[in-house]
Motif scaffolding. Structure first.
Motif, PDB file in Angstrom:
ATOM      1  N   GLN A   1       0.834  -1.200   0.000  1.00 48.98           N
ATOM      2  CA  GLN A   1       0.000   0.000   0.000  1.00 48.98           C
ATOM      3  C   GLN A   1       0.873   1.257   0.000  1.00 48.98           C
ATOM      4  N   ARG A   2       1.967   1.265   0.801  1.00 47.32           N
ATOM      5  CA  ARG A   2       2.874   2.421   0.819  1.00 47.32           C
ATOM      6  C   ARG A   2       3.516   2.619  -0.550  1.00 47.32           C
ATOM      7  N   ALA A   3       3.880   1.528  -1.204  1.00 51.81           N
ATOM      8  CA  ALA A   3       4.513   1.623  -2.523  1.00 51.81           C
ATOM      9  C   ALA A   3       3.576   2.288  -3.530  1.00 51.81           C
ATOM     10  N   LYS A   4       2.277   2.061  -3.375  1.00 48.86           N
ATOM     11  CA  LYS A   4       1.310   2.678  -4.280  1.00 48.86           C
ATOM     12  C   LYS A   4       1.266   4.197  -4.106  1.00 48.86           C
ATOM     13  N   THR A   5       1.634   4.679  -2.927  1.00 47.15           N
ATOM     14  CA  THR A   5       1.610   6.114  -2.674  1.00 47.15           C
ATOM     15  C   THR A   5       3.008   6.728  -2.698  1.00 47.15           C
ATOM     16  N   SER A   6       3.993   5.966  -3.147  1.00 48.41           N
ATOM     17  CA  SER A   6       5.351   6.518  -3.216  1.00 48.41           C
ATOM     18  C   SER A   6       5.447   7.508  -4.371  1.00 48.41           C
ATOM     19  N   TYR A   7       6.435   8.372  -4.273  1.00 50.18           N
ATOM     20  CA  TYR A   7       6.664   9.327  -5.351  1.00 50.18           C
ATOM     21  C   TYR A   7       8.153   9.593  -5.492  1.00 50.18           C
ATOM     22  N   SER A   8       8.526  10.182  -6.596  1.00 46.59           N
ATOM     23  CA  SER A   8       9.927  10.493  -6.890  1.00 46.59           C
ATOM     24  C   SER A   8      10.089  12.007  -6.976  1.00 46.59           C
ATOM     25  N   PRO A   9      10.584  12.635  -5.896  1.00 46.36           N
ATOM     26  CA  PRO A   9      10.747  14.087  -5.912  1.00 46.36           C
ATOM     27  C   PRO A   9      11.944  14.546  -6.738  1.00 46.36           C
TER      28      PRO A   9
ATOM     29  N   ARG B   1      27.767   7.072 -22.338  1.00 51.20           N
ATOM     30  CA  ARG B   1      27.092   6.413 -21.218  1.00 51.20           C
ATOM     31  C   ARG B   1      25.927   7.298 -20.791  1.00 51.20           C
ATOM     32  N   THR B   2      24.822   6.663 -20.411  1.00 51.56           N
ATOM     33  CA  THR B   2      23.658   7.383 -19.907  1.00 51.56           C
ATOM     34  C   THR B   2      23.469   7.015 -18.440  1.00 51.56           C
ATOM     35  N   PHE B   3      23.224   8.021 -17.611  1.00 50.46           N
ATOM     36  CA  PHE B   3      23.054   7.842 -16.179  1.00 50.46           C
ATOM     37  C   PHE B   3      21.671   8.337 -15.774  1.00 50.46           C
ATOM     38  N   THR B   4      21.066   7.655 -14.821  1.00 50.25           N
ATOM     39  CA  THR B   4      19.795   8.094 -14.247  1.00 50.25           C
ATOM     40  C   THR B   4      19.925   8.058 -12.734  1.00 50.25           C
ATOM     41  N   LEU B   5      19.577   9.153 -12.098  1.00 48.83           N
ATOM     42  CA  LEU B   5      19.521   9.238 -10.647  1.00 48.83           C
ATOM     43  C   LEU B   5      18.069   9.465 -10.273  1.00 48.83           C
ATOM     44  N   GLN B   6      17.538   8.610  -9.399  1.00 45.30           N
ATOM     45  CA  GLN B   6      16.151   8.755  -8.978  1.00 45.30           C
ATOM     46  C   GLN B   6      16.077   8.568  -7.478  1.00 45.30           C
ATOM     47  N   VAL B   7      15.373   9.463  -6.804  1.00 47.53           N
ATOM     48  CA  VAL B   7      15.116   9.356  -5.376  1.00 47.53           C
ATOM     49  C   VAL B   7      13.659   8.961  -5.222  1.00 47.53           C
ATOM     50  N   GLU B   8      13.401   7.853  -4.520  1.00 47.17           N
ATOM     51  CA  GLU B   8      12.042   7.389  -4.275  1.00 47.17           C
ATOM     52  C   GLU B   8      11.715   7.602  -2.807  1.00 47.17           C
TER      53      GLU B   8
END
Length: 122
Positions: A46-54, A102-109
């Motif tokens: 349920q928490r994962a469903k309300t997660s977001y990536s700022p 090279r391609t990089f992705t940084l994501q904060v969840e």
């Protein structure tokens, strides 16, 4: 402690993923590094469903034109609100030869620490 409920003492606690040995949040039911499933936890789902990536940043690097190879290091630094370094890690290293990239992705969840009162640890 009730299943799926966090206390202020458990918010932010870490453990080691049994699959890949990465340091992860104790509340994780899926490892964010290897995506291995750790346990079935209805509250975590349920928490994962309300997660977001700022924050999400994508970028591509390539060496300057020419015949020279270049080396790179990807370094991640996390600082608190006072600018003090909390952690600094080398995430990856490598080399780029002419005409490579090279391609990089940084994501904060982020997910809510359910049941925890907002309390700072000192």
């Amino acid at each position: 402690m009730l299943a799926g409920r966090a206390t202020s003492a458990t918010v932010g606690r870490t453990r080691t993923c049994p699959h890949c040995k990465a340091t992860i949040l104790e509340s994780a039911s899926v490892c964010p590094a290897c995506r291995g499933h750790l346990r079935f936890d209805e509250a975590a789902l349920q928490r994962a469903k309300t997660s977001y990536s700022p924050l999400q940043v994508d970028g591509t690097i390539s060496p300057p034109a020419g015949e020279t190879a270049y080396e790179y290091s990807m370094v991640l630094t996390i600082r608190n609100d006072r600018g003090e370094e909390i952690t600094r890690q080398v995430i990856g290293v490598g080399a780029l030869f002419p005409d490579e990239q090279r391609t990089f992705t940084l994501q904060v969840e982020m997910t809510e620490a359910t049941g925890a009162k907002a309390k700072r640890r000192h």
